[in-house]
Design an enzyme around this catalytic site. Structure first.
Site, mmCIF file in Angstrom:
data_model
loop_
_atom_site.group_PDB
_atom_site.id
_atom_site.type_symbol
_atom_site.label_atom_id
_atom_site.label_comp_id
_atom_site.label_asym_id
_atom_site.label_seq_id
_atom_site.Cartn_x
_atom_site.Cartn_y
_atom_site.Cartn_z
ATOM 1 C CD GLU A 1 1.041 2.132 14.721
ATOM 2 O OE1 GLU A 1 -0.165 0.873 14.329
ATOM 3 O OE2 GLU A 1 1.575 2.929 13.768
ATOM 4 C CE LYS B 1 -1.663 -9.776 7.923
ATOM 5 N NZ LYS B 1 -2.040 -10.605 9.800
ATOM 6 C CG HIS C 1 0.327 -1.191 11.583
ATOM 7 N ND1 HIS C 1 -1.202 -0.405 11.735
ATOM 8 C CD2 HIS C 1 -0.659 -1.848 10.709
ATOM 9 C CE1 HIS C 1 -1.916 -0.675 11.721
ATOM 10 N NE2 HIS C 1 -2.316 -1.669 10.925
ATOM 11 C CB CYS D 1 -3.179 1.076 8.971
ATOM 12 S SG CYS D 1 -3.377 -0.774 8.685
#
Length: 306
Positions: free
Chosen positions: A237, A163, A235, A142
């Site tokens: 993860e 966003k 992301h 990121c």
């Protein structure tokens, strides 16, 4: 093989409950093998949660991995107990003379700031340069990926009108890449950021290879062979509830919070989200670890010499 982490690290109990093989330090010293040394530069506010997320993925490898938790020197973490930091983290200045097979650099909640306005930007640039002499392979995430792409290639960061938030489909553009071995043609990955790095800014002679890309989320994964690095802008993860936690946190704070796209069943925040990316997260980190294992020098002193 298991992952070797400190015996008292809070992530241990979580990982053991999930069936991840975790090796105790006392047992590791009796094994006559060289573990892969992986440093995690954790820039996220919730250190414990982030440690667990990455230890879970690194610990799924069939190889023994020794995880070293690293922080920016003299940077005070405001969202994690100072005792935890003192017990488990080492300043980068204290490990810079050492060599590591791998380095993971996490995201950070500073993406709307100019890179140069981030208080630890100068040290992070030194860390990126250090990775070229003391680390065999890097994996940035990121904002960490944006920072590395800017440092090594001068790629600018663009502010989004709104966003990018949700779980978006990413196309597998390089199925022959060793990092995408076993990947599906399309991969769902969580996205949560206000800025982006754009393909149009990548110079034709940069040597960068786009491995995954999304219509909604933009660039997903870049391979940077000249710097022995993977740059993941999203992301992968994240845990199942990570985007929900962000959403409810913003709602509670009275911030304008749109619901994450393609996440809650029937777009209903009252229903628990389903994880569609877990297997690919394990596969990506497993492929990265395997690639490091296949190419890293057996003698750690030789890391960074080629």
């Amino acid at each position: 093989m298991p992952i070797k982490i400190p015996d008292d690290l809070p992530a241990r109990s979580t990982l053991e409950a999930e069936g991840v093989m975790v090796l105790r330090e006392t047992d590791a010293v009796r094994q006559d093998i060289r573990p892969l040394r992986i440093a995690l530069l954790n820039l996220m506010p919730n250190k414990v949660r982030t440690e667990t997320q990455f230890a879970r993925l690194l610990g799924a490898s069939p190889l023994q991995v020794e995880l070293t938790l690293v922080k920016i020197t003299n940077h005070v973490a405001r969202n994690t107990d100072s005792g935890h930091i003192a017990a488990f983290y080492r300043d980068w200045e204290d490990v810079r003379s050492e060599r590591f097979d791998g380095l993971v650099v996490t995201g950070a909640p500073v993406e709307t700031l100019a890179f140069e306005a981030v208080t630890y930007w100068d040290e992070l640039r030194r860390i990126f340069d250090w990775s070229q002499t003391n680390v065999h392979g890097s994996f940035t995430i990121c904002w960490g990926a944006q920072a590395a792409a800017h440092h090594f290639h001068g790629l600018p960061k663009h502010l989004l009108a709104e966003k990018a938030f949700g779980v978006f489909s990413h196309r597998n553009l390089a199925p022959a890449s060793p990092f995408l071995r076993g990947f599906s043609d399309d991969v769902a990955i969580p996205v949560s950021r206000w800025t982006e790095i754009r393909r149009a800014d990548i110079a034709a002679n940069s040597g960068l290879e786009v491995l995954m890309e999304s219509d909604e989320g933009g660039l997903g994964l870049l391979h940077d062979p000249a710097h022995r690095a993977l740059h993941m802008f999203n992301h992968i993860e994240y845990e199942s509830g990570s985007l929900a936690d962000e959403y409810f946190r913003d709602v509670a704070a009275g911030l304008p919070a749109g619901k994450p796209a393609n996440y809650f069943p029937d777009d209903d925040p009252a229903r628990p989200p389903r994880n569609h990316w877990r297997s690919h997260a394990h596969l990506l980190f497993g492929n990265w670890i395997n690639q490091i294992y296949q190419t890293t020098p057996f003698d750690p002193a030789a890391i960074g010499r080629n």
